[in-house]
Design an enzyme around this catalytic site. Structure first.
Site, mmCIF file in Angstrom:
data_model
loop_
_atom_site.group_PDB
_atom_site.id
_atom_site.type_symbol
_atom_site.label_atom_id
_atom_site.label_comp_id
_atom_site.label_asym_id
_atom_site.label_seq_id
_atom_site.Cartn_x
_atom_site.Cartn_y
_atom_site.Cartn_z
ATOM 1 N N CYS B 105 0.856 -1.186 0.000
ATOM 2 C CA CYS B 105 0.000 0.000 0.000
ATOM 3 C C CYS B 105 0.889 1.233 0.000
ATOM 4 O O CYS B 105 1.813 1.318 0.795
ATOM 5 C CB CYS B 105 -0.874 0.062 1.260
ATOM 6 S SG CYS B 105 -2.441 -0.757 1.102
ATOM 7 N N LEU B 106 0.589 2.186 -0.862
ATOM 8 C CA LEU B 106 1.351 3.427 -0.818
ATOM 9 C C LEU B 106 0.924 4.248 0.387
ATOM 10 O O LEU B 106 -0.171 4.117 0.877
ATOM 11 C CB LEU B 106 1.115 4.231 -2.095
ATOM 12 C CG LEU B 106 1.665 3.594 -3.360
ATOM 13 C CD1 LEU B 106 1.344 4.468 -4.563
ATOM 14 C CD2 LEU B 106 3.169 3.392 -3.256
#
Lengths: 115, 106
Positions: B105-106
């Site tokens: 996940c960014l």
């Protein structure tokens, strides 16, 4: 959109290579990039059941195999008739390819990463 | 604030997954202004089951697929998860569920 093949060829727990290959597959899949996996050599050990890696060896990478469907990673290839496969229980989610199919496979991707 | 005996990383995720309890989840949720309802718990338990089974915290797409498969298509939608866990459902739900931050996940 580049179609990527990730070739796992390293022992699952003797280095981080296998884990890094799987991590890359998850990242690409998360961003909807088509990605397939193939396993050969020492990485075939990933397919055996009842793995119990130590804390130093890290996560049980075998468990992740069954979760790949949630990432839309559905093609996991191995080479058929590999002698190792005859003596070991193998995770059933793999697709065995004959020698010609195995060789041809590598030319069908825009990029191949080997771990 | 969470119990001092429980160690969180700099982003608020549990360092020791064994420390998680439902009571701690309620506290962690309160710290991020989420009041847990049955609908939240349903996702938290699903997420913990997912981690126990596959040893990975799912990002958004696999989380949506897992929710859809286990709880039905009506709940297996991004918008539903966003209403429960605003911002980034995979990250916020993993934090409350006492799981690692989804690595992808960014």
């Amino acid at each position: 959109m580049k179609h990527t093949l990730i070739h796992l060829n390293s022992s699952p727990y003797s280095s981080l290579a296998c884990k890094e290959g799987l991590d890359l597959a998850l990242v690409l899949a998360t961003f909807e990039q088509p990605v397939d996996l193939c396993l050969s050599g020492a990485a075939l050990a990933l397919l055996t059941d009842n793995q119990e890696p130590t804390a130093e060896q890290g996560k049980n990478l075998h468990k992740l195999l069954a979760g790949l469907e949630f990432y839309d990673i559905e093609n996991i290839y191995i080479e058929k008739n590999h002698s190792w496969l005859e003596d070991n229980p193998t995770w059933q989610g793999v697709q065995p390819l004959n020698g010609d199919e195995w060789q041809t496979m590598f030319s069908q991707y825009q990029q191949v990463f080997r771990f | 604030m969470t119990d001092n005996a429980v160690v969180l990383d700099e982003e608020g995720y549990l360092l020791n997954l064994q420390d998680w309890t439902p009571e701690l989840a309620s506290q962690l949720a309160k710290d991020v202004d989420v009041e847990l309802t049955d609908a939240h718990w349903e996702i938290i338990h699903l997420l913990r089951d997912f981690y126990n089974e596959f040893e990975v915290s799912p990002a958004m797409r696999p989380l949506v697929k897992a929710v859809s498969k286990k709880l039905g298509a009506e709940k297996g939608r991004s918008i539903y998860l966003m209403t429960l866990f605003p911002g980034s459902p995979p990250k916020l739900a993993a934090k409350i569920a006492g799981l690692p931050k989804p690595a992808n996940c960014l």
